[in-house]
Design an enzyme around this catalytic site. Structure first.
Site, PDB file in Angstrom:
ATOM      1  N   GLU A  78      -1.092  -2.744   5.510  1.00 25.18           N
ATOM      2  CA  GLU A  78      -1.983  -3.012   4.382  1.00 25.18           C
ATOM      3  C   GLU A  78      -3.418  -2.742   4.838  1.00 25.18           C
ATOM      4  O   GLU A  78      -3.726  -2.788   6.032  1.00 25.18           O
ATOM      5  CB  GLU A  78      -1.860  -4.467   3.904  1.00 25.18           C
ATOM      6  CG  GLU A  78      -0.495  -4.867   3.399  1.00 25.18           C
ATOM      7  CD  GLU A  78      -0.182  -4.305   2.016  1.00 25.18           C
ATOM      8  OE1 GLU A  78      -1.015  -3.538   1.486  1.00 25.18           O
ATOM      9  OE2 GLU A  78       0.882  -4.644   1.481  1.00 25.18           O
ATOM     10  N   CYS A  86       0.806  -1.217   0.000  1.00 23.05           N
ATOM     11  CA  CYS A  86       0.000   0.000   0.000  1.00 23.05           C
ATOM     12  C   CYS A  86       0.841   1.271   0.000  1.00 23.05           C
ATOM     13  O   CYS A  86       0.380   2.311  -0.424  1.00 23.05           O
ATOM     14  CB  CYS A  86      -0.902   0.009   1.230  1.00 23.05           C
ATOM     15  SG  CYS A  86       0.008   0.279   2.757  1.00 23.05           S
TER      16      CYS A  86
END
Length: 226
Positions: free
Chosen positions: A105, A2
């Site tokens: 994440e 991410c």
């Protein structure tokens, strides 16, 4: 991956695990690094080796070649293409380790929100992320376009199963080999492709949604929530 991570312990804590015998040339200081919620463009501590000495420099997360000023600087590079693609050709041989404590994440929750998860080693040791970049050496001063990208691989399942990419993470032994300028580029490519740590080396837990705001910092961001 991410694009959010933590790097909060001191640089000497990271280097001690690498067991590199020569003294560290330290340009990031001795205090804890205190990045609990680092986002792209953050300046982070990185390790690189010049001749027989290991250096710690502060380097911006993100890099692009001089001819790509019309696009945002990537923060990650796909391991399948990084060694041979034109975009990263100028820095492929400039290998770094980005030592971090964990990364984050996000996964879709039942209430249609996004739930953040922290991922770290099961032994809570340093996470040595393979990276490449443009950085100062003993012969060059810092430049405005210095920076780094973290190399990512297919997640291959088994790690939360929430994202298709994750950083290539090395054991301490492989991290030393990656840093060594004597390691051939072909060997480095094989390491990145096939010798990163498997999902069994990691654990993960939910954290509070405050981590979603990159302005938020502090140890509470990495604490486990129900």
């Amino acid at each position: 991956m991410c694009g959010r991570l933590s790097q909060y312990r001191g640089i000497h804590d990271f280097v001690a695990v690498l067991s590199i015998p020569d003294a560290l040339i330290n340009y990031v200081g001795d205090a804890p690094l205190a990045h609990y919620n680092a986002a792209p463009t953050t300046t982070l501590a990185v390790l690189h080796q010049h001749q027989q000495r290991v250096y710690a420099h502060a380097l911006r997360w993100g890099w692009r070649p001089h001819w790509a000023k019309d696009r945002a600087a990537p923060i990650n590079a796909r391991v399948e293409k990084v060694a041979h693609g034109a975009f990263f050709r100028a820095i492929w041989r400039h290998r770094l380790i980005v030592p971090v404590d964990n990364w984050f994440e996000w996964v879709d929750a039942e209430d249609n929100s996004r739930q953040p998860w922290l991922i770290r080693r099961t032994d809570h040791g340093p996470v040595f992320c393979a990276a490449i970049g443009q950085f100062p050496t003993t012969e060059t001063a810092s430049r405005d376009d210095d920076g780094f990208v973290i190399i990512t691989a297919d997640s291959a399942g088994g790690m939360l199963d929430i994202h298709d990419r994750r950083p290539v993470v090395f054991s301490a032994e492989r991290a030393r080999e990656w840093l060594d300028p004597a390691t051939p580029a072909e060997r480095a490519e094989q390491m990145a492709l096939f010798e990163g740590e498997s999902s069994e080396a990691f654990e993960w837990h939910k954290v509070g949604k405050a981590v979603g705001n990159a302005r938020n910092q502090g140890a509470e961001l990495i604490e486990k929530v129900a």
